[in-house]
Design a protein around this motif. Structure first.
Motif, PDB file in Angstrom:
ATOM      1  N   GLY A  70       0.701  -1.160  -0.220  1.00  0.00           N
ATOM      2  CA  GLY A  70      -0.031   0.118  -0.030  1.00  0.00           C
ATOM      3  C   GLY A  70       0.825   1.131   0.141  1.00  0.00           C
ATOM      4  O   GLY A  70       1.917   1.290   0.460  1.00  0.00           O
ATOM      5  N   ARG A  71       0.357   2.367  -0.509  1.00  0.00           N
ATOM      6  CA  ARG A  71       1.087   3.660  -0.426  1.00  0.00           C
ATOM      7  C   ARG A  71       0.266   4.969  -0.115  1.00  0.00           C
ATOM      8  O   ARG A  71      -1.136   4.745  -0.129  1.00  0.00           O
ATOM      9  CB  ARG A  71       1.376   4.007  -1.953  1.00  0.00           C
ATOM     10  N   ARG A  72       0.900   5.754   0.595  1.00  0.00           N
ATOM     11  CA  ARG A  72       0.216   6.902   1.222  1.00  0.00           C
ATOM     12  C   ARG A  72      -0.026   7.945   0.004  1.00  0.00           C
ATOM     13  O   ARG A  72       0.824   7.785  -0.811  1.00  0.00           O
ATOM     14  CB  ARG A  72       1.001   7.522   2.435  1.00  0.00           C
ATOM     15  N   VAL A  73      -1.021   8.640   0.029  1.00  0.00           N
ATOM     16  CA  VAL A  73      -1.525   9.644  -0.913  1.00  0.00           C
ATOM     17  C   VAL A  73      -0.296  10.598  -1.095  1.00  0.00           C
ATOM     18  O   VAL A  73       0.181  10.772  -2.363  1.00  0.00           O
ATOM     19  CB  VAL A  73      -2.818  10.257  -0.700  1.00  0.00           C
ATOM     20  N   ALA A 110      -9.145   1.165  -7.266  1.00  0.00           N
ATOM     21  CA  ALA A 110      -8.261   1.547  -6.303  1.00  0.00           C
ATOM     22  C   ALA A 110      -8.916   1.170  -4.963  1.00  0.00           C
ATOM     23  O   ALA A 110     -10.395   1.352  -4.775  1.00  0.00           O
ATOM     24  CB  ALA A 110      -7.623   3.149  -6.270  1.00  0.00           C
ATOM     25  N   GLN A 111      -8.448   0.927  -3.811  1.00  0.00           N
ATOM     26  CA  GLN A 111      -9.144   0.827  -2.706  1.00  0.00           C
ATOM     27  C   GLN A 111      -8.359   1.339  -1.427  1.00  0.00           C
ATOM     28  O   GLN A 111      -6.981   1.385  -1.340  1.00  0.00           O
ATOM     29  CB  GLN A 111      -8.969  -0.724  -2.389  1.00  0.00           C
ATOM     30  N   PHE A 112      -9.185   2.176  -0.595  1.00  0.00           N
ATOM     31  CA  PHE A 112      -8.344   2.847   0.551  1.00  0.00           C
ATOM     32  C   PHE A 112      -8.694   2.079   1.873  1.00  0.00           C
ATOM     33  O   PHE A 112      -9.885   1.580   2.126  1.00  0.00           O
ATOM     34  CB  PHE A 112      -9.034   4.180   0.628  1.00  0.00           C
ATOM     35  N   ASP A 113      -7.644   1.768   2.613  1.00  0.00           N
ATOM     36  CA  ASP A 113      -7.651   1.142   3.812  1.00  0.00           C
ATOM     37  C   ASP A 113      -7.851   2.209   5.001  1.00  0.00           C
ATOM     38  O   ASP A 113      -6.655   2.906   5.330  1.00  0.00           O
ATOM     39  CB  ASP A 113      -6.592   0.145   4.119  1.00  0.00           C
ATOM     40  N   SER A 114      -8.846   2.676   5.622  1.00  0.00           N
ATOM     41  CA  SER A 114      -9.142   3.755   6.593  1.00  0.00           C
ATOM     42  C   SER A 114      -8.171   3.537   7.924  1.00  0.00           C
ATOM     43  O   SER A 114      -7.773   4.411   8.684  1.00  0.00           O
ATOM     44  CB  SER A 114     -10.253   4.027   6.881  1.00  0.00           C
ATOM     45  N   THR A 129      -4.867  16.631  -6.158  1.00  0.00           N
ATOM     46  CA  THR A 129      -5.324  16.207  -7.366  1.00  0.00           C
ATOM     47  C   THR A 129      -5.132  14.502  -7.298  1.00  0.00           C
ATOM     48  O   THR A 129      -5.938  13.770  -7.649  1.00  0.00           O
ATOM     49  CB  THR A 129      -4.182  16.556  -8.562  1.00  0.00           C
ATOM     50  N   ALA A 130      -4.043  14.134  -6.746  1.00  0.00           N
ATOM     51  CA  ALA A 130      -3.918  12.594  -6.345  1.00  0.00           C
ATOM     52  C   ALA A 130      -4.964  11.856  -5.720  1.00  0.00           C
ATOM     53  O   ALA A 130      -5.485  11.051  -6.112  1.00  0.00           O
ATOM     54  CB  ALA A 130      -2.516  12.375  -5.454  1.00  0.00           C
ATOM     55  N   HIS A 131      -5.299  12.812  -4.632  1.00  0.00           N
ATOM     56  CA  HIS A 131      -6.587  12.326  -3.915  1.00  0.00           C
ATOM     57  C   HIS A 131      -7.774  12.089  -4.633  1.00  0.00           C
ATOM     58  O   HIS A 131      -8.630  11.207  -4.434  1.00  0.00           O
ATOM     59  CB  HIS A 131      -6.659  13.098  -2.503  1.00  0.00           C
ATOM     60  N   ARG A 132      -8.124  13.312  -5.506  1.00  0.00           N
ATOM     61  CA  ARG A 132      -9.240  13.478  -6.302  1.00  0.00           C
ATOM     62  C   ARG A 132      -9.380  11.962  -7.121  1.00  0.00           C
ATOM     63  O   ARG A 132     -10.287  11.465  -7.374  1.00  0.00           O
ATOM     64  CB  ARG A 132      -9.323  14.587  -7.181  1.00  0.00           C
ATOM     65  N   LEU A 133      -8.371  11.869  -7.871  1.00  0.00           N
ATOM     66  CA  LEU A 133      -8.242  10.915  -8.894  1.00  0.00           C
ATOM     67  C   LEU A 133      -8.348   9.530  -8.104  1.00  0.00           C
ATOM     68  O   LEU A 133      -8.922   8.582  -8.844  1.00  0.00           O
ATOM     69  CB  LEU A 133      -6.914  11.000  -9.716  1.00  0.00           C
ATOM     70  N   LEU A 134      -7.615   9.233  -7.051  1.00  0.00           N
ATOM     71  CA  LEU A 134      -7.678   8.068  -6.388  1.00  0.00           C
ATOM     72  C   LEU A 134      -9.082   7.740  -5.612  1.00  0.00           C
ATOM     73  O   LEU A 134      -9.627   6.483  -6.037  1.00  0.00           O
ATOM     74  CB  LEU A 134      -6.702   7.843  -5.151  1.00  0.00           C
TER      75      LEU A 134
END
Length: 266
Positions: free
Chosen positions: A32-35, A62-66, A48-53
């Motif tokens: 996994g990677r940090r934004v 893509a999948q985000f692990d809170s 911009t990266a966060h919006r696209l992700l």
């Protein structure tokens, strides 16, 4: 509905390109990677990266692990990528041979094809060793620095080989990379004679790869099988023994596919 403005079209293309860059960056790290890290690597603003992700997440790419605040490749990316392998009917049949080769050598076993003048790894069975050599499926390498690439092009005519050298050049990736057409031709001649190719630390220092070609029913070189591992575990004096195992696995897969090698290279 009116015509689409040129600036709007260019903006759409740019967004797609940026989203694909983010997907490639995500694929390079399984944990996994940090934004913020993704933004830095791709040259994007964090916003911009966060919006696209977030857009990619809505589509399942893509999948985000809170819990960890990390982004991962999503399930849809796997589903789309798997289609690439399925349309090549040798990928699934190769898996048992890759597993047996991995177990016999204790090293990572790979399946690769030529795509766009580069070697692409399309399937893999990882070594169980803690320290292992892995170029993940989808990864590419210059043909003449790759064991699988060299195994495939060793079946070509000299004029075809020279034409490929003219197109892609001979980049000096390590001190052992082949640097002249004459060195390439001599190496490929040795490959033909013994039935397997060797990447002797030519792509990554400290790593070796031993590969052999797989033939189709039309007697064409359809793909290659290899094992790759740390040079310390694949000493030069053992390469011939390992090469025969790889050659046997390639021959067995050729038979399973109903393939046949031209008489001159049997």
């Amino acid at each position: 509905m009116g015509p689409i403005a040129k600036s709007e079209t260019q903006g759409g293309v740019q967004s797609v390109t940026r989203a694909l860059d983010l997907m490639r960056a995500l694929a390079r790290e399984e944990e996994g990677r940090r934004v913020s890290d993704l933004a830095k690597e791709t040259g994007l603003a964090v916003s911009t990266a966060h919006r696209l992700l977030t857009t990619l997440e809505l589509s399942g790419f893509a999948q985000f692990d809170s819990a960890t605040m990390l982004w991962h490749v999503g399930r849809e990316a796997f589903a789309v990528g798997a289609t690439f392998g399925r349309r090549r009917n040798f990928v699934a049949p190769a898996l048992p041979f890759l597993r047996r080769l991995r177990d016999a050598t204790r090293e990572t076993a790979n399946l690769g094809i030529l795509e766009g003048d580069r070697l692409v790894t399309v399937s893999q069975v990882e070594s169980r060793e803690i320290m292992r050599a892995i170029s993940p499926p989808g990864g590419t390498a210059p043909v003449f620095c790759s064991g699988m690439g060299k195994a495939i092009v060793s079946t070509w005519e000299e004029a075809q080989i020279r034409a490929l050298i003219g197109r892609v050049g001979l980049p000096r990736i390590t001190a052992r990379s082949l640097a002249t057409p004459e060195a390439v031709l001599a190496d490929l001649a040795a490959c033909r004679q013994r039935g397997y190719a060797v990447d002797n630390e030519e792509h990554i220092t400290g790593l070796r790869c031993v590969a052999s070609v797989v033939w189709s029913a039309q007697a064409e070189p359809v793909c290659a099988i290899s094992i790759s591992g740390l040079a310390a575990r694949l000493p030069e004096q053992d390469l011939d023994q390992i090469g025969q195992l790889v050659r046997q696995a390639a021959h067995q897969l050729t038979q399973a596919l109903g393939g046949t090698a031209p008489e001159a290279v049997v």
